[in-house]
Motif scaffolding. Structure first.
Motif, PDB file in Angstrom:
ATOM      1  N   LEU A  83      -1.868   1.497   5.233  1.00 32.04           N
ATOM      2  CA  LEU A  83      -2.107   2.945   5.254  1.00 32.04           C
ATOM      3  C   LEU A  83      -1.872   3.506   6.652  1.00 32.04           C
ATOM      4  CD1 LEU A  83      -3.037   5.544   3.871  1.00 32.04           C
ATOM      5  CD2 LEU A  83      -5.402   4.874   4.396  1.00 32.04           C
ATOM      6  N   LYS A  84      -2.346   2.801   7.664  1.00 35.55           N
ATOM      7  CA  LYS A  84      -2.138   3.252   9.045  1.00 35.55           C
ATOM      8  C   LYS A  84      -0.641   3.341   9.360  1.00 35.55           C
ATOM      9  CE  LYS A  84      -3.348   2.199  13.808  1.00 35.55           C
ATOM     10  NZ  LYS A  84      -4.097   1.295  14.702  1.00 35.55           N
ATOM     11  N   LYS A  85       0.106   2.334   8.935  1.00 33.99           N
ATOM     12  CA  LYS A  85       1.557   2.316   9.167  1.00 33.99           C
ATOM     13  C   LYS A  85       2.227   3.499   8.461  1.00 33.99           C
ATOM     14  CE  LYS A  85       5.388  -0.949   8.860  1.00 33.99           C
ATOM     15  NZ  LYS A  85       5.777  -2.301   8.412  1.00 33.99           N
ATOM     16  N   LEU A  86       1.802   3.781   7.223  1.00 36.59           N
ATOM     17  CA  LEU A  86       2.351   4.909   6.471  1.00 36.59           C
ATOM     18  C   LEU A  86       2.060   6.231   7.176  1.00 36.59           C
ATOM     19  CD1 LEU A  86       3.640   6.096   3.881  1.00 36.59           C
ATOM     20  CD2 LEU A  86       1.341   6.102   2.892  1.00 36.59           C
ATOM     21  N   VAL A  87       0.832   6.413   7.631  1.00 37.79           N
ATOM     22  CA  VAL A  87       0.457   7.653   8.312  1.00 37.79           C
ATOM     23  C   VAL A  87       1.260   7.820   9.597  1.00 37.79           C
ATOM     24  CG1 VAL A  87      -1.423   8.814   9.553  1.00 37.79           C
ATOM     25  CG2 VAL A  87      -1.834   7.808   7.299  1.00 37.79           C
ATOM     26  N   LEU A  88       1.384   6.751  10.376  1.00 38.91           N
ATOM     27  CA  LEU A  88       2.151   6.842  11.621  1.00 38.91           C
ATOM     28  C   LEU A  88       3.612   7.167  11.348  1.00 38.91           C
ATOM     29  CD1 LEU A  88       0.593   3.869  13.616  1.00 38.91           C
ATOM     30  CD2 LEU A  88       0.260   6.321  14.022  1.00 38.91           C
ATOM     31  N   ARG A  89       4.183   6.573  10.288  1.00 41.73           N
ATOM     32  CA  ARG A  89       5.576   6.867   9.937  1.00 41.73           C
ATOM     33  C   ARG A  89       5.725   8.332   9.532  1.00 41.73           C
ATOM     34  NH1 ARG A  89       7.108   3.722   5.293  1.00 41.73           N
ATOM     35  NH2 ARG A  89       6.953   5.593   4.055  1.00 41.73           N
ATOM     36  N   GLN A  90       4.772   8.840   8.756  1.00 42.10           N
ATOM     37  CA  GLN A  90       4.847  10.234   8.329  1.00 42.10           C
ATOM     38  C   GLN A  90       4.683  11.185   9.507  1.00 42.10           C
ATOM     39  OE1 GLN A  90       1.974  10.329   5.138  1.00 42.10           O
ATOM     40  NE2 GLN A  90       3.573  10.032   3.621  1.00 42.10           N
ATOM     41  N   GLU A  91       3.806  10.843  10.456  1.00 39.73           N
ATOM     42  CA  GLU A  91       3.652  11.679  11.645  1.00 39.73           C
ATOM     43  C   GLU A  91       4.962  11.747  12.411  1.00 39.73           C
ATOM     44  OE1 GLU A  91       0.409  10.021  13.864  1.00 39.73           O
ATOM     45  OE2 GLU A  91      -1.099  11.053  12.665  1.00 39.73           O
ATOM     46  N   THR A  92       5.655  10.624  12.515  1.00 38.50           N
ATOM     47  CA  THR A  92       6.941  10.578  13.209  1.00 38.50           C
ATOM     48  C   THR A  92       7.974  11.403  12.453  1.00 38.50           C
ATOM     49  OG1 THR A  92       6.446   8.392  14.075  1.00 38.50           O
ATOM     50  CG2 THR A  92       8.750   9.053  14.069  1.00 38.50           C
ATOM     51  N   ASP A  93       8.003  11.266  11.121  1.00 35.14           N
ATOM     52  CA  ASP A  93       8.952  12.023  10.308  1.00 35.14           C
ATOM     53  C   ASP A  93       8.726  13.523  10.459  1.00 35.14           C
ATOM     54  OD1 ASP A  93       9.973   9.625   9.447  1.00 35.14           O
ATOM     55  OD2 ASP A  93       9.098   9.741   7.436  1.00 35.14           O
ATOM     56  N   VAL A  94       7.470  13.948  10.449  1.00 38.51           N
ATOM     57  CA  VAL A  94       7.154  15.370  10.594  1.00 38.51           C
ATOM     58  C   VAL A  94       7.539  15.851  11.982  1.00 38.51           C
ATOM     59  CG1 VAL A  94       5.268  17.047  10.721  1.00 38.51           C
ATOM     60  CG2 VAL A  94       5.359  15.408   8.839  1.00 38.51           C
ATOM     61  N   ALA A  95       7.237  15.056  13.011  1.00 40.52           N
ATOM     62  CA  ALA A  95       7.587  15.446  14.381  1.00 40.52           C
ATOM     63  C   ALA A  95       9.099  15.562  14.538  1.00 40.52           C
ATOM     64  CB  ALA A  95       7.026  14.435  15.377  1.00 40.52           C
ATOM     65  N   ASP A  96       9.841  14.646  13.905  1.00 38.74           N
ATOM     66  CA  ASP A  96      11.306  14.685  13.979  1.00 38.74           C
ATOM     67  C   ASP A  96      11.885  15.855  13.198  1.00 38.74           C
ATOM     68  OD1 ASP A  96      11.234  12.428  15.516  1.00 38.74           O
ATOM     69  OD2 ASP A  96      11.797  11.053  13.893  1.00 38.74           O
ATOM     70  N   PHE A  97      11.167  16.303  12.183  1.00 39.40           N
ATOM     71  CA  PHE A  97      11.641  17.394  11.335  1.00 39.40           C
ATOM     72  C   PHE A  97      11.755  18.685  12.134  1.00 39.40           C
ATOM     73  CE2 PHE A  97      11.297  19.989   7.335  1.00 39.40           C
ATOM     74  CZ  PHE A  97      12.399  19.436   6.712  1.00 39.40           C
ATOM     75  N   GLY A  98      10.772  18.999  12.975  1.00 41.61           N
ATOM     76  CA  GLY A  98      10.823  20.167  13.847  1.00 41.61           C
ATOM     77  C   GLY A  98      10.514  21.461  13.128  1.00 41.61           C
TER      78      GLY A  98
ATOM     79  N   LYS B 284     -12.818 -11.791   4.557  1.00 41.14           N
ATOM     80  CA  LYS B 284     -12.066 -12.644   5.476  1.00 41.14           C
ATOM     81  C   LYS B 284     -11.313 -11.813   6.520  1.00 41.14           C
ATOM     82  CE  LYS B 284      -8.094 -13.137   2.373  1.00 41.14           C
ATOM     83  NZ  LYS B 284      -7.262 -14.090   1.625  1.00 41.14           N
ATOM     84  N   TYR B 285     -11.328 -10.491   6.355  1.00 40.02           N
ATOM     85  CA  TYR B 285     -10.628  -9.615   7.288  1.00 40.02           C
ATOM     86  C   TYR B 285     -11.629  -8.925   8.217  1.00 40.02           C
ATOM     87  CZ  TYR B 285      -6.990 -10.208   3.810  1.00 40.02           C
ATOM     88  OH  TYR B 285      -6.084 -10.748   2.931  1.00 40.02           O
ATOM     89  N   PRO B 286     -11.365  -8.927   9.518  1.00 39.21           N
ATOM     90  CA  PRO B 286     -12.232  -8.187  10.436  1.00 39.21           C
ATOM     91  C   PRO B 286     -12.153  -6.680  10.161  1.00 39.21           C
ATOM     92  CG  PRO B 286     -10.725  -9.646  11.626  1.00 39.21           C
ATOM     93  CD  PRO B 286     -10.297  -9.635  10.198  1.00 39.21           C
ATOM     94  N   LEU B 287     -13.133  -5.963  10.612  1.00 41.14           N
ATOM     95  CA  LEU B 287     -13.175  -4.516  10.448  1.00 41.14           C
ATOM     96  C   LEU B 287     -11.877  -3.885  10.954  1.00 41.14           C
ATOM     97  CD1 LEU B 287     -14.907  -2.050   9.657  1.00 41.14           C
ATOM     98  CD2 LEU B 287     -15.759  -2.015  11.992  1.00 41.14           C
ATOM     99  N   GLY B 288     -11.236  -3.099  10.099  1.00 43.19           N
ATOM    100  CA  GLY B 288     -10.003  -2.411  10.461  1.00 43.19           C
ATOM    101  C   GLY B 288      -8.742  -3.247  10.324  1.00 43.19           C
ATOM    102  N   LYS B 289      -8.852  -4.480   9.833  1.00 42.79           N
ATOM    103  CA  LYS B 289      -7.684  -5.367   9.769  1.00 42.79           C
ATOM    104  C   LYS B 289      -7.292  -5.766   8.340  1.00 42.79           C
ATOM    105  CE  LYS B 289      -7.328  -5.537  14.208  1.00 42.79           C
ATOM    106  NZ  LYS B 289      -6.296  -4.765  14.872  1.00 42.79           N
ATOM    107  N   HIS B 290      -7.876  -5.148   7.333  1.00 41.16           N
ATOM    108  CA  HIS B 290      -7.499  -5.453   5.950  1.00 41.16           C
ATOM    109  C   HIS B 290      -6.045  -5.006   5.743  1.00 41.16           C
ATOM    110  CE1 HIS B 290      -7.294  -5.392   1.588  1.00 41.16           C
ATOM    111  NE2 HIS B 290      -8.401  -6.140   1.580  1.00 41.16           N
ATOM    112  N   PRO B 291      -5.243  -5.772   5.015  1.00 36.89           N
ATOM    113  CA  PRO B 291      -3.832  -5.396   4.814  1.00 36.89           C
ATOM    114  C   PRO B 291      -3.653  -3.990   4.234  1.00 36.89           C
ATOM    115  CG  PRO B 291      -4.202  -7.625   4.037  1.00 36.89           C
ATOM    116  CD  PRO B 291      -5.546  -7.070   4.407  1.00 36.89           C
ATOM    117  N   PHE B 292      -4.533  -3.551   3.342  1.00 36.31           N
ATOM    118  CA  PHE B 292      -4.415  -2.199   2.790  1.00 36.31           C
ATOM    119  C   PHE B 292      -4.636  -1.148   3.883  1.00 36.31           C
ATOM    120  CE2 PHE B 292      -5.891  -3.803  -1.630  1.00 36.31           C
ATOM    121  CZ  PHE B 292      -4.618  -4.269  -1.884  1.00 36.31           C
TER     122      PHE B 292
END
Length: 144
Positions: free
Chosen positions: A103-118, A91-99
């Protein structure tokens, strides 16, 4: 488009091998099969090299665009989990499954955290008393 034999440079194959080794070492039962879907015909020519860098515990399969459209993924994945674009009934289009979105949201948050860490913060943390790196088994290394 954008596919050529040069995409499988030594650096790409080295990365795939290192990623596979890391995954096998830290998450030994997390990856058993790799399936390339909608594979370009040039990928078929290089498939032997790609399979050669995968861990021995991993089975690698290549599905052409026609095989993908004809539902070949059903031999690996339940039909209700396969996106319609790949011949399934999810029922989910390609790339739109909640999992996947989570995961995409988690990766983006971690990228931001690492960038902010310096870089300076990384050096300070690595030299701190609290820094430790887990090693194989139950031992860990404490920096001094």
């Amino acid at each position: 488009s954008g596919v050529s034999p040069t995409i499988l440079s030594g650096d790409v194959l080295t990365y795939l091998q290192q990623a596979g080794e890391t995954n096998s070492l830290h998450y030994p039962w997390s990856m058993r099969r790799v399936v390339a879907v909608n594979a370009h015909f040039l990928l078929g020519a290089a498939w032997g090299a790609i399979k050669g860098v995968m861990p021995a515990s991993v089975t690698a399969d290549l599905l052409s665009s026609k095989q993908t459209r004809d539902g070949a993924l059903k031999q690996y994945i339940d039909e209700d989990q396969i996106p319609v674009e790949y011949g399934g009934k999810s029922k989910y289009p390609l790339g739109k499954h909640p999992f996947e979105l989570g995961l995409k949201k988690l990766v983006l948050r971690q990228e931001t955290d690492v960038a902010d860490f310096g870089d300076e913060s990384v050096d300070d943390f690595a030299s701190s008393e609290s820094y430790s790196t887990p090693l194989r088994g139950s031992q860990s290394r404490q920096s001094s």
